[in-house]
Design a protein around this motif. Structure first.
Motif, short mmCIF file in Angstrom:
data_model
loop_
_atom_site.label_atom_id
_atom_site.label_comp_id
_atom_site.label_asym_id
_atom_site.label_seq_id
_atom_site.Cartn_x
_atom_site.Cartn_y
_atom_site.Cartn_z
N ARG A 236 0.83 -1.20 0.00
CA ARG A 236 0.00 0.00 0.00
C ARG A 236 0.87 1.25 0.00
N THR A 237 1.93 1.25 0.79
CA THR A 237 2.82 2.42 0.83
C THR A 237 3.59 2.54 -0.48
N TRP A 238 4.00 1.39 -1.05
CA TRP A 238 4.69 1.45 -2.34
C TRP A 238 3.82 2.16 -3.38
N VAL A 239 2.56 1.77 -3.45
CA VAL A 239 1.66 2.36 -4.44
C VAL A 239 1.45 3.84 -4.16
N ASP A 240 1.29 4.20 -2.90
CA ASP A 240 1.15 5.61 -2.54
C ASP A 240 2.38 6.41 -2.96
N ASP A 241 3.54 5.76 -2.96
CA ASP A 241 4.79 6.43 -3.34
C ASP A 241 5.06 6.39 -4.85
N GLY A 242 4.10 5.88 -5.63
CA GLY A 242 4.24 5.92 -7.08
C GLY A 242 4.81 4.68 -7.74
N ALA A 243 4.77 3.53 -7.05
CA ALA A 243 5.38 2.32 -7.59
C ALA A 243 4.76 1.89 -8.92
N LEU A 244 3.46 2.04 -9.07
CA LEU A 244 2.82 1.58 -10.30
C LEU A 244 3.21 2.44 -11.50
N ASP A 245 3.36 3.74 -11.28
CA ASP A 245 3.82 4.60 -12.37
C ASP A 245 5.24 4.22 -12.78
N ARG A 246 6.09 3.93 -11.81
CA ARG A 246 7.47 3.53 -12.14
C ARG A 246 7.48 2.19 -12.88
N SER A 247 6.61 1.27 -12.47
CA SER A 247 6.54 -0.02 -13.16
C SER A 247 6.13 0.17 -14.61
N ALA A 248 5.14 1.01 -14.85
CA ALA A 248 4.69 1.27 -16.22
C ALA A 248 5.82 1.87 -17.06
N ALA A 249 6.59 2.77 -16.45
CA ALA A 249 7.71 3.40 -17.18
C ALA A 249 8.78 2.36 -17.51
N GLU A 250 9.03 1.43 -16.61
CA GLU A 250 10.06 0.41 -16.86
C GLU A 250 9.61 -0.59 -17.91
N ILE A 251 8.33 -0.90 -17.94
CA ILE A 251 7.81 -1.77 -19.00
C ILE A 251 7.96 -1.08 -20.35
N SER A 252 7.68 0.20 -20.39
CA SER A 252 7.86 0.97 -21.63
C SER A 252 9.32 0.97 -22.07
N TRP A 253 10.23 1.06 -21.12
CA TRP A 253 11.66 1.05 -21.43
C TRP A 253 12.04 -0.27 -22.10
N VAL A 254 11.54 -1.38 -21.57
CA VAL A 254 11.84 -2.69 -22.15
C VAL A 254 11.32 -2.76 -23.58
N ARG A 255 10.09 -2.30 -23.81
CA ARG A 255 9.53 -2.31 -25.16
C ARG A 255 10.40 -1.50 -26.13
N GLU A 256 10.85 -0.34 -25.66
CA GLU A 256 11.61 0.57 -26.52
C GLU A 256 13.03 0.06 -26.78
N HIS A 257 13.56 -0.78 -25.90
CA HIS A 257 14.95 -1.23 -26.02
C HIS A 257 15.04 -2.73 -26.31
N ARG A 258 13.98 -3.26 -26.90
CA ARG A 258 13.91 -4.70 -27.19
C ARG A 258 15.18 -5.17 -27.92
N ALA A 259 15.63 -4.42 -28.90
CA ALA A 259 16.77 -4.83 -29.73
C ALA A 259 18.06 -4.95 -28.93
N GLN A 260 18.16 -4.26 -27.80
CA GLN A 260 19.37 -4.32 -26.98
C GLN A 260 19.36 -5.49 -26.01
N LEU A 261 18.23 -6.17 -25.90
CA LEU A 261 18.09 -7.18 -24.85
C LEU A 261 18.21 -8.61 -25.35
N PHE A 262 17.70 -8.88 -26.55
CA PHE A 262 17.73 -10.28 -26.99
C PHE A 262 17.69 -10.33 -28.53
#
Length: 262
Positions: A236-262
């Motif tokens: 609950r505190t993680w979410v209040d501190d913005g954890a879900l927004d950070r998770s969404a941003a990190e998922i977007s990073w993976v999508r954008e950098h697919r070619a660098q990963l595999f």
């Protein structure tokens, strides 16, 4: 939120986690708060120990809202990052995870088993740790020798645990986070680290690794959201501190950098 702020939030999340799930080590005994699923975890750990796996904690008992286990000697938590920088550390963690998955194939869960995370449908299910980041491994001289904190034990395909591990071992995160959060001396070759981990784990079904990463990251965020909505801490505190927004941003990073990963 910028990445430096996100790193500050990570420190805050760790503090909240320690506050709500205090761990006490007294001699060779570790005492931790228990949950409804702890008896299931202890049954699982006893099975592995009976098969000769000394890389998981030996359960002692559960009573009065706490569990007791035998201490596994080595470094874990925040000290873990440095051990897994090397290929040696990376390979040892992948092989340890594979060894545990294989050893658990013949475990019969109790009839009243409770999982710490939702079971995931698929073929060739194993018992997944659910949180196999470097901090939950026990390390000695750049070698993974144990795996702790089985709170999210659940049945799932092998890739469920492997993809989660890759997020944090590669890591599939920005350069700034790799340097400052994971303490790499220079930006790591993520493609090399992913291939090294997968090769060491061995014999996985043919899957799109990046898609598996994205799916696992999303399911982690979904679980955090559900736990937070139910009032559970520290989520609950993680979410209040913005954890879900950070998770969404990190998922977007993976999508954008697919070619660098595999």
């Amino acid at each position: 939120m910028d990445e430096l702020s996100a790193m500050g939030q990570a420190d805050r999340a760790a503090q909240v986690n320690a506050m709500h799930r205090p761990v006490v080590i007294a001699g060779e005994v570790v005492t931790r708060p228990s949950s409804a699923g702890t008896p299931t975890v202890h049954s699982f750990l006893r099975h592995l120990r009976a098969k000769g796996l000394d890389c998981v904690p030996e359960p002692i008992d559960v009573s009065d809202g706490v569990e007791r286990l035998v201490y596994l000697e080595g470094e874990s938590g925040g000290d873990s990052w440095y051990h897994q920088h090397t290929d040696e550390g990376l390979v040892s963690a992948a092989r340890l995870l594979r060894r545990i998955h294989d050893a658990a194939l013949d475990w019969e869960p109790p009839g009243d088993a409770l999982w710490g995370a939702p079971a995931v449908a698929g073929t060739e299910l194993v018992l997944c740790h659910g949180d196999p980041g470097p901090w939950n491994f026990v390390w000695r001289e750049h070698e993974a020798v144990g795996l702790l904190d089985w709170d999210y034990l659940h049945p799932a395909p092998r890739i469920d645990d492997v993809a989660y591990a890759l997020q944090w071992f590669a890591p599939t995160r920005s350069d700034a986070l790799a340097l400052e959060w994971h303490h790499f001396p220079e930006v790591p070759d993520r493609r090399h680290r992913i291939h090294t981990f997968l090769e060491a784990y061995g014999d996985l079904p043919d899957v799109d690794v990046v898609d598996a990463l994205i799916a696992r990251m999303q399911s982690t965020a979904d679980l955090v959201r559900r736990l937070a909505e139910s009032g559970q801490e520290p989520q609950r505190t993680w979410v209040d501190d913005g954890a879900l927004d950070r998770s969404a941003a990190e998922i977007s990073w993976v999508r954008e950098h697919r070619a660098q990963l595999f």
